[in-house]
Motif scaffolding. Structure first.
Motif, short mmCIF file in Angstrom:
data_model
loop_
_atom_site.label_atom_id
_atom_site.label_comp_id
_atom_site.label_asym_id
_atom_site.label_seq_id
_atom_site.Cartn_x
_atom_site.Cartn_y
_atom_site.Cartn_z
N ASN A 45 0.90 -1.14 -0.05
CA ASN A 45 -0.09 0.01 0.06
C ASN A 45 1.04 1.44 -0.01
O ASN A 45 0.71 2.20 0.96
N ILE A 46 1.67 1.43 -1.15
CA ILE A 46 2.48 2.67 -1.11
C ILE A 46 1.79 3.99 -1.08
O ILE A 46 0.56 3.95 -1.62
N SER A 47 2.50 4.82 -0.65
CA SER A 47 1.89 6.40 -0.34
C SER A 47 1.83 6.87 -1.86
O SER A 47 2.66 6.64 -2.89
N ASN A 48 0.82 7.71 -2.05
CA ASN A 48 0.91 8.44 -3.25
C ASN A 48 1.88 9.88 -3.20
O ASN A 48 1.27 10.71 -4.14
N GLU A 49 2.21 9.95 -1.97
CA GLU A 49 3.03 11.29 -2.10
C GLU A 49 4.34 10.77 -2.46
O GLU A 49 5.54 10.44 -2.06
N CYS A 50 4.73 11.07 -3.85
CA CYS A 50 5.66 10.71 -4.70
C CYS A 50 6.66 11.99 -5.13
O CYS A 50 5.94 12.87 -5.59
N TYR A 51 7.67 11.81 -4.92
CA TYR A 51 8.80 12.74 -5.40
C TYR A 51 9.43 12.60 -6.78
O TYR A 51 9.16 13.59 -7.54
N TYR A 52 9.76 11.41 -7.07
CA TYR A 52 10.49 11.04 -8.31
C TYR A 52 9.22 10.61 -9.40
O TYR A 52 8.44 10.05 -9.13
N VAL B 136 -4.97 10.66 -11.24
CA VAL B 136 -4.84 11.49 -12.26
C VAL B 136 -4.06 13.02 -11.99
O VAL B 136 -3.34 13.31 -12.74
N PRO B 137 -4.31 13.54 -10.80
CA PRO B 137 -3.71 14.63 -10.30
C PRO B 137 -2.26 14.74 -10.41
O PRO B 137 -1.49 15.65 -10.44
N MET B 138 -1.63 13.32 -10.20
CA MET B 138 -0.23 12.98 -10.20
C MET B 138 0.45 13.18 -11.68
O MET B 138 1.65 12.99 -11.76
N ILE B 139 -0.54 13.29 -12.79
CA ILE B 139 0.26 12.79 -13.92
C ILE B 139 0.76 14.12 -14.46
O ILE B 139 -0.07 15.35 -14.66
N ASN B 140 1.98 14.48 -14.90
CA ASN B 140 2.50 15.59 -15.35
C ASN B 140 3.44 15.50 -16.45
O ASN B 140 4.18 16.14 -16.81
N ASN B 141 3.14 14.21 -17.03
CA ASN B 141 3.78 14.06 -18.36
C ASN B 141 3.10 12.86 -19.06
O ASN B 141 2.27 12.12 -18.67
N GLU C 232 9.54 8.18 -11.22
CA GLU C 232 9.51 6.87 -11.27
C GLU C 232 8.67 6.36 -10.18
O GLU C 232 7.80 5.21 -10.06
N GLU C 233 8.89 7.08 -9.16
CA GLU C 233 7.59 6.66 -7.90
C GLU C 233 6.29 6.88 -8.49
O GLU C 233 5.35 6.12 -7.90
N ARG C 234 6.00 7.86 -9.08
CA ARG C 234 4.60 8.05 -9.67
C ARG C 234 4.18 7.04 -10.84
O ARG C 234 3.24 6.44 -10.54
N MET C 235 5.27 6.56 -11.49
CA MET C 235 4.94 5.43 -12.32
C MET C 235 4.41 4.22 -11.57
O MET C 235 3.92 3.39 -11.71
N ILE C 236 5.34 3.81 -10.52
CA ILE C 236 5.11 2.54 -9.74
C ILE C 236 3.73 2.70 -9.24
O ILE C 236 3.07 1.64 -9.13
N TYR C 237 3.52 3.82 -8.46
CA TYR C 237 2.18 4.04 -7.77
C TYR C 237 1.07 3.51 -8.88
O TYR C 237 0.19 2.87 -8.54
#
Length: 222
Positions: A52-59, A88-93, A61-66
């Motif tokens: 249950n990884i967090s959606n507070e992702c800095y990198y 969806v709000p995490m999508i920046n590319n 690749e962390e967003r991709m894995i989430y």
């Protein structure tokens, strides 16, 4: 966490790949790109899925894995929709949008339940709209939905590059499956000029379209 995800990402860092990938992601700061190839990210997602990884992702690749872990979940439609709302709000590319969106295969199990929700993202922003378009391309280019999806794609007017490229890509994929429906749209020249010409180019880039058809399409550039 049993697995220190960030440490694993840096252990799998490829600096040459990072530099190459960063050039493909002009909207993303290079400092947040570690440089890990997608197959490795998918494998790491499998390893951390149960945590249950967090959606507070800095990198990046962390967003991709989430996003990949969301595609692995077995849960109700309502829970999947809530997950998408968080993602969806995490999508920046385009890479996060396209790679993760294609992994949401749970949509195929109940197309009707997700359809209106996916459409709700059209017009909300560049990557929100691209997300909707990519989801339609991946899961809704089927007999039951093709006419509705083509109407929607043809109605999109945007000055945003990643929206127009997404629509052109979706129309080119639709062309391969439903040439008899998409070719008349190209002949009619009713799409925006940018989308129209990008669609023709994407179709010509396909190995699944004959040389004769590609030559024919040259006549319809605007």
């Amino acid at each position: 966490m049993i697995l220190n995800l960030r440490e694993e990402l840096f252990d799998n860092q490829d600096l040459k790949y990072r530099d190459f990938h960063a050039r493909l992601l002009p909207t993303v700061s290079k400092e947040i790109i570690i440089g890990v190839r997608v197959p490795v990210l998918r494998e790491l997602a499998k390893q951390v899925f149960s945590e249950n990884i967090s959606n507070e992702c800095y990198y990046h690749e962390e967003r991709m894995i989430y996003g990949f872990t969301l595609g692995m979940k077995e849960c109700s439609v309502r829970e999947h929709i809530e997950d998408i709302k968080s993602f969806v709000p995490m999508i920046n590319n385009w890479a996060i949008c396209d790679c993760c969106g294609s992994s949401f295969k749970f949509v195929k199990k109940d197309l009707d339940s997700y359809y209106d929700f996916i459409l709700s993202y059209i017009g909300k922003g560049e990557y929100e709209t691209r997300f909707a378009v990519i989801m339609l391309m991946n899961f809704y280019l089927v007999d039951e939905y093709i006419d509705r999806v083509l109407d929607i794609l043809c109605s999109i007017e945007s000055d945003r590059y990643y929206v127009n490229m997404g629509v052109a890509w979706a129309l080119s994929v639709a062309f391969v499956k439903y040439e008899e429906k998409v070719l008349p749209l190209i002949k009619a020249k009713t799409l925006t000029t940018d989308i129209h010409n990008k669609t023709i180019q994407k179709i010509k880039d396909s190995f699944r379209v004959s040389k004769e058809i590609k030559q024919l399409l040259n006549e319809y550039r605007v």
